[in-house]
Enzyme design. Structure first.
Site, PDB file in Angstrom:
ATOM      1  CD  GLU A 119      99.209 -13.484  16.897  1.00 13.58           C
ATOM      2  OE1 GLU A 119      99.656 -12.558  15.483  1.00 13.58           O
ATOM      3  OE2 GLU A 119      98.561 -12.418  17.896  1.00 13.58           O
ATOM      4  CE1 TYR A 173     110.550 -16.037  20.696  1.00 16.67           C
ATOM      5  CE2 TYR A 173     110.488 -14.795  23.269  1.00 16.67           C
ATOM      6  CZ  TYR A 173     111.509 -15.925  21.569  1.00 16.67           C
ATOM      7  OH  TYR A 173     111.984 -17.064  22.489  1.00 16.67           O
ATOM      8  N   GLY A 202     107.878  -5.349  19.013  1.00 15.29           N
ATOM      9  CA  GLY A 202     107.261  -5.185  20.618  1.00 15.29           C
ATOM     10  C   GLY A 202     106.797  -4.421  20.730  1.00 15.29           C
ATOM     11  CE1 TYR A 247     101.130  -2.022  13.920  1.00 15.98           C
ATOM     12  CE2 TYR A 247     103.365  -1.808  12.546  1.00 15.98           C
ATOM     13  CZ  TYR A 247     102.561  -2.379  13.659  1.00 15.98           C
ATOM     14  OH  TYR A 247     103.205  -3.218  14.349  1.00 15.98           O
ATOM     15  CG  HIS A 295     103.399   1.737  14.378  1.00 14.10           C
ATOM     16  ND1 HIS A 295     103.766   3.261  15.127  1.00 14.10           N
ATOM     17  CD2 HIS A 295     103.594   0.749  15.334  1.00 14.10           C
ATOM     18  CE1 HIS A 295     104.427   2.378  17.350  1.00 14.10           C
ATOM     19  NE2 HIS A 295     103.944   1.345  16.817  1.00 14.10           N
ATOM     20  CD  GLN A 323      97.367  -4.415  14.772  1.00 13.39           C
ATOM     21  OE1 GLN A 323      96.647  -4.930  15.032  1.00 13.39           O
ATOM     22  NE2 GLN A 323      98.337  -3.775  15.754  1.00 13.39           N
TER      23      GLN A 323
END
Ligand code: FAD
Length: 317
Positions: free
Chosen positions: A19, A51, A126, A179, A183, A210
């Site tokens: 990434e 992004y 996000g 996750y 999360h 993650q």
């Protein structure tokens, strides 16, 4: 090509991917090429590009008033994806986020992506603009990744915003985040799995996790996913520790646990060079084990710094 097809074609062999972050505004595309070139020897079938929502800065005027100015610190995700596909002939995977974007802006971005021949998107909510305020949806935007996913899945069925006639059906392969250590906003793992399952039922075809530093977290997560009827490929997201400050920043930002052995080894280092060596060696061992565990892809969060990932990948691929 779709990520699911890359995985299928690999026939059980673990693939390499990574990434990148778009460079900060004012930098050139050559920064992106400098981050990719050293990693091409490992034949990544796809490269992700994050992004970023707009940020605020405050400009002080002569009369003492502060003006709030909205700006994008890291613009360019769609164009970077096009540049990657054009130059390296590998699939680029743009991330799409809810925060900072209206549904119309998202639809326009998806149309651009489809015209560019991009086959995969990673759909995310996000982060909150400020940690203490929690995530506040953008007016006219989406509140959760499930809502954004529904929009992409609708376009895959030919349903666009405000159109009552059948339109061209896009064919995006949709990925979502998972996750292994939960999360941080989810009240418990069970609730988190409920929403992850919902995303897969709505059309998500792969999961990227993650980062984690203890492979048992990944194995347990995969086991729990399967027990909850989530049967899509689960790609581990990985990042080596390269500085002692990360002992504090990684748990704080990413809400994860660092294993005691790793923490103690880093605390025993005499300087930052040693810390980096310990972090890279830890990740090499983690990767070797993940390959044995049958991870479909090792996906590295490079933060656009390819050197530690290159050292690790050379030991694995
Ligand atoms: P969601 O799936 O919306 O989940 C957020 C929380 O709400 C969770 O606690 C979940 O359990 C709960 N939830 C989910 N759906 C519902 C629902 N329908 N109703 C009620 N509760 C719900 N951030 C960026 O800004 N840009 C990036 O490019 C980016 N890339 C990332 C890539 C990966 C692989 C990962 C793991 C994270 C990335 N992030 C990125 C960060 C990510 O946006 C944050 O972790 C964010 O806090 C959660 O995103 P999500 O898609 O998991 O959210």
């Amino acid at each position: 090509m779709k990520i699911t097809e890359h995985i299928e074609n690999a026939g059980g062999k673990t693939l390499f991917s990574f990434e990148l972050l778009p460079p900060v505004k004012g930098k050139s595309i050559s920064d992106i090429y400098d981050a990719i070139d050293p990693l091409m020897e490992f034949n990544p079938p796809f490269i992700d590009v994050t992004y970023h929502r707009e940020d605020y800065i405050y400009k002080q005027h002569d009369n003492g008033l502060l003006e709030k100015v909205s700006y994008r610190k890291r613009p360019g995700t769609v164009a970077i994806c096009a540049a990657i596909m054009n130059r390296y002939k590998v699939d680029a995977v743009p991330h799409l986020i809810c925060g900072g974007f209206t549904k119309e802006e998202t639809e326009n971005a998806l149309i651009d992506l489809q015209f560019l021949g991009i086959d995969n998107v990673l759909v995310l909510r996000g982060d909150a603009r400020h940690a203490d305020s929690g995530f506040i949806p953008t007016p006219g935007g989406h509140a959760y990744a499930t809502d954004l996913l529904e929009q992409v899945a609708n376009m895959n069925k030919g349903k666009y915003l405000f159109e009552d006639h059948d339109a061209y059906q896009t064919d995006f392969c949709i990925g979502v985040a998972g996750y292994p250590e939960k999360h941080f906003e989810a009240p418990n793992l069970k609730t988190d799995f409920k929403y992850l399952k919902q995303k897969v039922d709505m059309g998500a075809e792969f999961i990227v996790t993650q980062m984690f530093f203890d492979n048992s977290k990944y194995s347990e997560f995969v086991e729990q996913c399967r027990a909850n009827g989530i049967n899509v490929p689960i790609i581990p997201g990985l990042k080596p520790i390269t500085s002692s400050k990360q002992l504090i920043s990684l748990p704080k930002i990413f809400h994860l646990d660092l294993p005691e052995n790793l923490t103690e080894a880093i605390q025993a280092c005499k300087n930052e060079k040693e810390v980096k060596e310990v972090g890279i060696e830890w990740m090499i061992q983690q990767c070797k084990e993940l390959v044995k565990l049958g991870a479909p892809v090792l996906h590295f969060y490079t933060m656009s710094n390819p050197e530690p990932t290159r050292r690790i990948a050379r030991e694995i691929f």
